[in-house]
Every structure is written in structure tokens, then in C-alpha cells.
Design an enzyme around this catalytic site. Structure first.
Site, PDB file in Angstrom:
ATOM      1  N   SER A  16       7.138  -1.228   1.667  1.00 50.81           N
ATOM      2  CA  SER A  16       6.401  -1.831   0.549  1.00 50.81           C
ATOM      3  C   SER A  16       5.508  -0.796  -0.107  1.00 50.81           C
ATOM      4  O   SER A  16       5.299   0.303   0.427  1.00 50.81           O
ATOM      5  CB  SER A  16       5.552  -3.016   1.028  1.00 50.81           C
ATOM      6  N   LEU A  18       3.426   2.014  -1.983  1.00 50.01           N
ATOM      7  CA  LEU A  18       3.659   3.419  -2.278  1.00 50.01           C
ATOM      8  C   LEU A  18       4.840   3.970  -1.480  1.00 50.01           C
ATOM      9  O   LEU A  18       5.619   4.784  -1.981  1.00 50.01           O
ATOM     10  CB  LEU A  18       2.399   4.235  -1.962  1.00 50.01           C
ATOM     11  N   VAL A  59       2.931   2.661  14.331  1.00 48.84           N
ATOM     12  CA  VAL A  59       2.336   3.999  14.420  1.00 48.84           C
ATOM     13  C   VAL A  59       1.187   4.068  15.417  1.00 48.84           C
ATOM     14  O   VAL A  59       0.664   5.150  15.695  1.00 48.84           O
ATOM     15  CB  VAL A  59       1.868   4.505  13.038  1.00 48.84           C
ATOM     16  N   SER A 152      -7.033   8.575   0.301  1.00 50.83           N
ATOM     17  CA  SER A 152      -7.533   7.555  -0.622  1.00 50.83           C
ATOM     18  C   SER A 152      -8.770   8.104  -1.315  1.00 50.83           C
ATOM     19  O   SER A 152      -9.464   8.984  -0.781  1.00 50.83           O
ATOM     20  CB  SER A 152      -7.890   6.273   0.142  1.00 50.83           C
ATOM     21  N   TYR A 165     -12.660   2.823   6.799  1.00 51.15           N
ATOM     22  CA  TYR A 165     -11.549   3.299   5.968  1.00 51.15           C
ATOM     23  C   TYR A 165     -11.872   4.667   5.385  1.00 51.15           C
ATOM     24  O   TYR A 165     -11.028   5.567   5.368  1.00 51.15           O
ATOM     25  CB  TYR A 165     -11.283   2.288   4.860  1.00 51.15           C
ATOM     26  N   LYS A 169      -9.668   8.049   6.182  1.00 49.47           N
ATOM     27  CA  LYS A 169      -8.988   8.794   5.120  1.00 49.47           C
ATOM     28  C   LYS A 169      -9.609  10.173   4.925  1.00 49.47           C
ATOM     29  O   LYS A 169      -8.912  11.142   4.610  1.00 49.47           O
ATOM     30  CB  LYS A 169      -9.022   7.991   3.822  1.00 49.47           C
ATOM     31  N   PHE A 198      -4.298   1.644  -7.024  1.00 48.64           N
ATOM     32  CA  PHE A 198      -2.901   1.461  -7.379  1.00 48.64           C
ATOM     33  C   PHE A 198      -2.495  -0.019  -7.287  1.00 48.64           C
ATOM     34  O   PHE A 198      -3.026  -0.775  -6.469  1.00 48.64           O
ATOM     35  CB  PHE A 198      -1.997   2.293  -6.461  1.00 48.64           C
ATOM     36  N   THR A 200      -0.439  -2.241  -5.835  1.00 49.39           N
ATOM     37  CA  THR A 200       0.409  -2.375  -4.657  1.00 49.39           C
ATOM     38  C   THR A 200       0.256  -3.788  -4.098  1.00 49.39           C
ATOM     39  O   THR A 200      -0.626  -4.537  -4.520  1.00 49.39           O
ATOM     40  CB  THR A 200       0.004  -1.360  -3.577  1.00 49.39           C
TER      41      THR A 200
END
Length: 259
Positions: A16, A18, A59, A152, A165, A169, A198, A200
Site C-alpha cells: 500500500s 508509497l 519487520v 519523514s 515517530y 525517523k 503525502f 496515502t
């Protein structure tokens, strides 16, 4: 590095957003692509639609990542390109006072740690496996492979509630040059793309009015980024053999406000 039918690539988070846009762009250019994603139903559907193969992958797990790489390599050979798009976050203030009760709550450490494991450690886990595999290959024009990570805008301008976050990043940005230096003698390039806002699936919960307001925050063009614009830059990073150790902002010149 040339992108054609001789190139095998792996895209994490490829079912899904990017990642999927990158899968489609690579397939359009003729590359063999393995989609690594946790969501089996959507992953298999997107693989069928794009002509890629699907490898279920968490992951957060060494065993899952190792099994996914083994499946991909058995089907399409050793990858020369890895694009890491898998990730996610949460929105929790560092410490917050309840406006009604006055109770003070803190950001739970386990939720902070989970975001770092998913984004930073998850990316690094895939990098190490891909790099080790690429090192077994003979160089093509002096190059064995290329790794593309996803950071990001939050890495440098995290908004309120994005401590975990932003940290995760920022760590991806911070390790990019170091890993590029580690792998330089092996002919493996490492770069990171730092997207802004973006359009998404993660943005799907926002109202049209909110999306419009977010788009107007971008200096130019005043809109959200398109996933195929991320994919286009990814393909250029793969192709451009002199691009190494860089973090590339892709954000319409936005600098995020505190909230």
C-alpha cells in the site's frame, strides 16, 4: 544501476501507499519485485495485480524477515535493490495534564519503544540482510546494490505528540551516512528519502476539509504529495550511481508547524 528485467528488488511495506507506488514503478520499468508486507490478503492481491511476488513479512521479527528474503531470492534471485517503506507511528504527548481532572499522564515507554522497533530497527533489520546478500554478488559497473530508506519530515520538524515517530525517523536519517560508509568498500549505496505530507492510506481517516487545509500548508505545489512522486524519486536514486549517503527531502518546501 540499470532498472530492467535483470534487476531484482524488494519493497517492504509494498502492499500500500508509497511502497505500492514504488512496486508499480519498478514493475513498469521491467524489474522483478518482491512485496514484503504483514497484510497477507492485501499483499497477495497487489502482487497479483502488479506481477510481483508476495512474501509475508513482519519487520519486528528476525525469523520473519529471514524467511521473506529466502522466499524472494528463491523466486527471483538475489536482490540488488531494497526499498524500505514499512513503518508507522502513534500520537501521544510526552506528558499531559487532563483538562477536567488535572491528572497527569505520561507517554508509555512500551508504546515509544514499539515505534522505534517498527521504524528504525525494522529498517535496519532489512538493511543488514539485503546488504549481506548483495555482498555475494559480482559488481555491475562497480556496484553491487542500492538501499533506499524512508524517513519523514517528522525527523526534523516533529509535531506535538510525535516524539516517538520523530525519534524513529530521525534515527533513520542519522544512520544513513554511517551505513553508506560501512558498505562503501562493497559497492553498495545507501540513501534515504524524507517525504512531507503525502496522500496515502494513512491519511484516509482525515476529512476532505482537513486534507485541503494540509495541502495549503505546502508552499508549492500547494497540495499533498502523490505516491508516484515518491516512486519516481526512488527509481532515480536507484539509477544514479553517484548518489550515496544522502537524505533527500520530498515535501514541496514545507516545514512542519508545531501542530
Amino acid at each position: 544501476m540499470k532498472i530492467d528485467s535483470s534487476l531484482a528488488a524488494v519493497v517492504t511495506g509494498g502492499a500500500s501507499g508509497l511502497g505500492l507506488a514504488t512496486v508499480k514503478a519498478l514493475r513498469a520499468a521491467g524489474a522483478k519485485v518482491a512485496i514484503f508486507d504483514l497484510n497477507q490478503e492485501i499483499g497477495e492481491k497487489m502482487a497479483a495485480e502488479t506481477g510481483a511476488i508476495f512474501c509475508q513479512c513482519d519487520v519486528l521479527s528476525d525469523e520473519s524477515v529471514d524467511a521473506a528474503f529466502a522466499k524472494a531470492r528463491a523466486a527471483q534471485g538475489q536482490e540488488r535493490a531494497l526499498i524500505c517503506c514499512a513503518g508507522g507511528g502513534n500520537a501521544i504527548p510526552t506528558a499531559r495534564r487532563d483538562k477536567t481532572t488535572g491528572e497527569i499522564n505520561i507517554f508509555p515507554s512500551d508504546k515509544f519503544e514499539w515505534v522505534l522497533k517498527l521504524n528504525t530497527v525494522g529498517t535496519f533489520r532489512c538493511i543488514t540482510r539485503a546488504a549481506a546478500g548483495m555482498m555475494t554478488l559480482e559488481p555491475l559497473n562497480g556496484e553491487r546494490g542500492v538501499l533506499v530508506n524512508t524517513a519523514s519530515a517528522a525527523a526534523t520538524e516533529g509535531q506535538m505528540g510525535q516524539a516517538a515517530y520523530s525519534a524513529a525517523k530521525a534515527a533513520i536519517v542519522g544512520m544513513t551516512l554511517t551505513i553508506a560508509r560501512d558498505l562503501s568498500r562493497e559497492g553498495i549505496r545507501v540513501n534515504t528519502i524524507q517525504p512531507g505530507i503525502f496522500a496515502t492510506p494513512a491519511m484516509a481517516r482525515a476529512t476532505p476539509e482537513m486534507l485541503d487545509a494540509l495541502g495549503k500548508m505546502v508552499p508549492f505545489p500547494p497540495r499533498l504529495g502523490h505516491a508516484d512522486e515518491y516512486a519516481s524519486l526512488t527509481l532515480e536514486v536507484i539509477r544514479n550511481g553517484y548518489l550515496n549517503g544522502e537524505t533527500l527531502r520530498l515535501d514541496g518546501a514545507i516545514r512542519m508547524q508545531p501542530r
